[in-house]
Enzyme design. Structure first.
Site, PDB file in Angstrom:
ATOM      1  CB  VAL A   1      26.268  -6.381 -10.090  1.00 31.47           C
ATOM      2  CG1 VAL A   1      24.902  -6.993  -9.805  1.00 31.47           C
ATOM      3  CG2 VAL A   1      26.812  -5.665  -8.871  1.00 31.47           C
ATOM      4  CD  GLU A   2      22.985 -11.244  -8.669  1.00 26.48           C
ATOM      5  OE1 GLU A   2      22.834 -12.296  -8.030  1.00 26.48           O
ATOM      6  OE2 GLU A   2      22.036 -10.638  -9.231  1.00 26.48           O
TER       7      GLU A   2
END
Length: 333
Positions: free
Chosen positions: A143-144
């Site tokens: 998600v990063e």
């Protein structure tokens, strides 16, 4: 010229200095707050504690800075550490929850990296104990930055500039490794400290550094028990406390330990620079500092602060904004 003239001058200077000394002595006592509250706080040192296996050198710091701003260690090639930890925004992003790879929105608010070298636990849930352990997580997180570490290392090795920078930092060729990436990033982050806030100047004896309202806020902060968790030079105990903030269903440290007693427990956030690192709490659910104070009073202290107390505490919290690190954006290869 007679001997009496210089003697008269010496006597006059001595009288003046003596008068100033007499005037300065009661200044400390007349403050009304310093003697009662200053010993409950610690000024922020200029340098964060160093681990025994990662000495701080100019070469490591410069390499870590390059890596912090390097977007090509993300799978998209456009996201770097500085994307969420923006120097212009208090080294955070000022949005409720972090936005990363492919526009994904994470579960938690981006914490500032300012003064993070003073923390004994990293991330909201404390899943990393120090900056070295924390550094690689965002690179891998889907998600990063969504980049496998092996691929990130391969990309760095493709640049002669990085080959040279790693060799200079670690004293040998072929030192582009995951461990050294983590050490360099941690070294750079340990320099992102904000000493010499007005509150630090007050703690060091400049009794005029705070206004009367700010001193009342300091007293209210201490007397109501806020220092039980917001302690130490970074105003965090780096421990975990249960809190149910508005709109949050996050299980907190429970996701790390599996211990039911850790449900909804989160690491105490630093209050250093809190006025410029909004929004607040693990979900970024509160944008205003006065409302954050209300939530904390209600949830952690079981109290309802009156309007004047909230205003005083907020005024005090503004004094915790320190001198921002002067970091020039590096030229990348």
């Amino acid at each position: 010229m007679s001997y009496q003239q210089p003697l008269k001058k010496v006597a006059a200077v001595s009288t003046l200095l003596g008068g100033l000394l007499i005037l300065s002595q009661p200044l400390l006592a007349s403050d009304g707050y310093y003697e009662d509250y200053a010993d409950r706080f610690e000024p922020l040192p200029a340098i964060a504690p160093l681990p025994g296996d990662n000495s701080l050198t100019p070469e490591k710091i410069e390499l870590g800075k390059m890596l912090f701003f390097e977007p090509r260690i993300s799978s998209s090639g456009v996201i770097s550490c500085a994307t969420c930890h923006n120097p212009a925004l208090g080294w955070t992003d000022r949005i409720p929850r972090a936005t990363g790879h492919a526009g994904q929105v994470g579960e938690r608010n981006t914490p500032t990296v300012l003064n993070s070298g003073f923390f004994d636990a990293q991330f909201w849930d404390g899943r990393a104990e120090d900056l070295e352990a924390q550094a690689l997580g965002p690179i891998e997180a889907g998600v990063e930055m969504n980049m496998p570490l092996e691929e990130a290392i391969k990309r760095l090795k493709s640049f002669e500039t990085y080959q040279q920078a790693f060799a200079e930092a670690y004293g040998a060729p072929d030192t582009i490794t995951e461990e050294n990436v983590a050490r360099a990033l941690a070294s750079f982050q340990r320099t992102l400290n904000t000493p010499n806030s007005r509150f630090d100047r007050y703690l060091r004896g400049d009794l005029n550094a705070l206004t009367e309202q700010e001193k009342r806020g300091m007293a209210a902060f201490a007397d109501n028990g806020c220092t039980a968790c917001h302690s130490g030079p970074a105003l965090t105990d780096s421990n975990f406390h249960a809190i149910q903030v508005p709109g949050s269903t996050d299980e907190g440290r429970y996701g790390v330990t599996g211990d039911q007693g850790d449900m909804h427990r989160f690491k105490t956030p630093t209050l250093r620079n809190v006025a410029v690192t909004y929004p607040y709490f693990n979900n970024g659910g509160v944008a205003e500092l006065d409302r954050a104070v209300q939530v904390m009073a209600r949830e952690m202290l079981g109290r309802e602060f009156d309007e004047q107390t909230i205003e005083d505490v907020v005024a005090f919290l503004h004094t915790l904004t320190g001198e921002m690190p002067d970091v020039a954006i590096p030229a990348l290869p």
